[in-house]
Design a protein around this motif. Structure first.
Motif, PDB file in Angstrom:
ATOM      1  N   SER A   1      29.970 -29.075 -13.452  1.00 11.83           N
ATOM      2  CA  SER A   1      30.699 -28.023 -14.216  1.00 11.83           C
ATOM      3  C   SER A   1      32.156 -28.733 -14.540  1.00 11.83           C
ATOM      4  CB  SER A   1      30.785 -26.723 -13.628  1.00 11.83           C
ATOM      5  OG  SER A   1      29.535 -26.258 -14.149  1.00 11.83           O
TER       6      SER A   1
ATOM      7  N   SER B   1      35.888 -27.573 -16.413  1.00 14.28           N
ATOM      8  CA  SER B   1      36.640 -26.698 -17.243  1.00 14.28           C
ATOM      9  C   SER B   1      37.956 -26.892 -17.236  1.00 14.28           C
ATOM     10  CB  SER B   1      36.070 -25.342 -17.526  1.00 14.28           C
ATOM     11  OG  SER B   1      36.246 -24.614 -16.125  1.00 14.28           O
TER      12      SER B   1
ATOM     13  N   LEU C   1      28.507 -19.467 -13.672  1.00 20.68           N
ATOM     14  CA  LEU C   1      27.784 -20.831 -13.807  1.00 20.68           C
ATOM     15  C   LEU C   1      28.048 -21.428 -12.546  1.00 20.68           C
ATOM     16  CD1 LEU C   1      29.063 -22.093 -17.081  1.00 20.68           C
ATOM     17  CD2 LEU C   1      26.748 -21.731 -16.456  1.00 20.68           C
TER      18      LEU C   1
ATOM     19  N   THR D   1      33.383 -17.983 -15.860  1.00 18.83           N
ATOM     20  CA  THR D   1      32.782 -19.117 -15.630  1.00 18.83           C
ATOM     21  C   THR D   1      32.448 -19.512 -14.162  1.00 18.83           C
ATOM     22  OG1 THR D   1      33.762 -20.190 -17.637  1.00 18.83           O
ATOM     23  CG2 THR D   1      33.125 -21.640 -16.105  1.00 18.83           C
TER      24      THR D   1
ATOM     25  N   GLY E   1      30.693 -18.176 -20.033  1.00 17.13           N
ATOM     26  CA  GLY E   1      30.109 -18.287 -18.855  1.00 17.13           C
ATOM     27  C   GLY E   1      28.921 -17.567 -18.189  1.00 17.13           C
TER      28      GLY E   1
ATOM     29  N   HIS F   1      35.131 -27.053 -21.797  1.00 13.67           N
ATOM     30  CA  HIS F   1      34.208 -27.431 -20.851  1.00 13.67           C
ATOM     31  C   HIS F   1      33.240 -28.465 -21.512  1.00 13.67           C
ATOM     32  CE1 HIS F   1      34.076 -22.981 -19.430  1.00 13.67           C
ATOM     33  NE2 HIS F   1      34.188 -22.830 -20.722  1.00 13.67           N
TER      34      HIS F   1
END
Length: 363
Positions: free
Chosen positions: A359, A361, A353, A349, A290, A243
């Motif tokens: 974001s 990842s 999130l 996640t 997450g 991440h």
């Protein structure tokens, strides 16, 4: 840790040291004294960042609690000599009991990940040894059962010996947690090293009511972090995701004192996300992958697109109690023994999130 654990620990300690003098009342007095440091929760602060970072502060200081133990021992010795001379109160024994009950409260808290300011007023990074989850029945139940046994049977005969045994077991369990944490960190670092990934810091924390399965994080110098899961029974490398901490998003916070305090308190285990017109700061240390326990909105974007730093508020973009989701807990407890199928890190996640425009990842 939770109040029940602190109460039964205090009861067991005072019962062991003063049970033959105070009888069953030693259990009650120890339980009350053992929860005393947590009375700082009644202090209301102006914002949730202050509420979080000032908790476990002065009331958990080894210096403050040692002074309080001295005062209480002197007071009870004086009262005992004046009103209950037949009980044989002696200052050294009273001080040992009160000091142990008071001091073990913050020391036990320091074995969790939250952060305990053992050396307040010194501005050292709070102690966060992360050996046990904030609620752990393996630690608590033996103490609870032995205290109940002593309350029923009285403080004669086997009661004190049984409580002493429970205290020794609980102490050994903390040592096991520390060893398991270090093992998880070493395995995670080794797995990353095999991938050619250089990390600057590795941190493991226990997941959900046990010390067998661990959430492990590792920072990299380029502002990313890896997050994964490791069990003490694993035979294969841990599963993990990469991440971004989105450090560029932190620039609007500049030298904001509450942001600086949060960085200090957490050891800078923070990530930043722009969620619409909100700048959300997340403490990465607590929760499941997450899904983190402490998240704060610390700035808002105005009509011109400029970020305005304001009073932090608790971010409500995810469920605060989702760590107790039975479906997630079932997967976590299954993961203790079974490494396949791997934990749904990417799904968690996305679930907890998202939506987050910044974001990032990847496996």
């Amino acid at each position: 840790m939770d109040s029940l654990t602190q109460a039964v620990l205090g009861a067991a300690l005072q019962g062991t040291v003063l049970g033959r003098i105070q009888g069953r009342r030693a259990l009650l007095y120890g339980a009350a004294l053992g929860t005393l440091p947590d009375l700082d929760v009644i202090i209301r602060y102006a914002d949730p960042v202050s509420q979080m970072t000032f908790h476990r502060g002065f009331s958990h200081s080894l210096f403050v609690l040692t002074g309080l133990a001295l005062l209480l021992a002197w007071l009870v010795t004086w009262l005992g000599h004046k009103y209950w001379p037949e009980r044989g109160y002696r200052w050294p024994r009273l001080f040992a009991a009160f000091w142990l009950v008071l001091i073990t409260h913050p020391v036990l808290d320091a074995f969790t990940v939250y952060g305990t300011q053992l050396f307040w007023p010194l501005q050292l990074i709070p102690e966060s040894w992360a050996a046990v989850f904030i609620i752990d029945p393996v630690y608590t139940l033996p103490l609870l059962f032995t205290v109940l046994f002593a309350a029923i049977r009285g403080m004669q005969g086997r009661a004190i010996a049984v409580m002493t045994g429970a205290l020794l077991f609980s102490t050994a369990y903390l040592g096991f947690g520390l060893g398991a944490r270090m093992h998880a960190e070493q395995r995670f670092a080794a797995a990353l090293d095999q991938q050619g990934v250089a990390v600057t810091e590795v941190r493991a924390v226990p997941i959900a009511f046990n010390s067998l399965v661990w959430r492990v994080m590792a920072k990299t110098a380029d502002g990313h972090y890896f997050e994964g899961v490791s069990s003490v029974f694993d035979r294969e490398p841990p599963e993990m995701l990469r991440h971004s901490r989105n450090l560029d998003a932190a620039k609007p916070l500049g030298k904001d004192p509450l942001h600086a305090r949060l960085r200090w308190f957490t050891g800078d285990w923070l990530r930043y996300d722009e969620v619409g017109d909100a700048l959300v700061v997340t403490d990465l240390r607590m929760g499941i992958p997450g899904n983190y326990t402490f998240r704060f909105q610390m700035a808002s974007r105005d009509s011109t697109g400029q970020w305005i730093v304001g009073t932090p508020t608790a971010w409500s973009g995810t469920s605060a109690n989702s760590m107790f989701n039975l479906e997630d807990l079932a997967l976590i407890w299954r993961r203790i023994i079974h490494q396949q199928p791997p934990m749904p890190l990417a799904a968690w996640t996305a679930k907890y999130l998202q939506p987050m425009a910044s974001s990032e990842s990847g496996q």
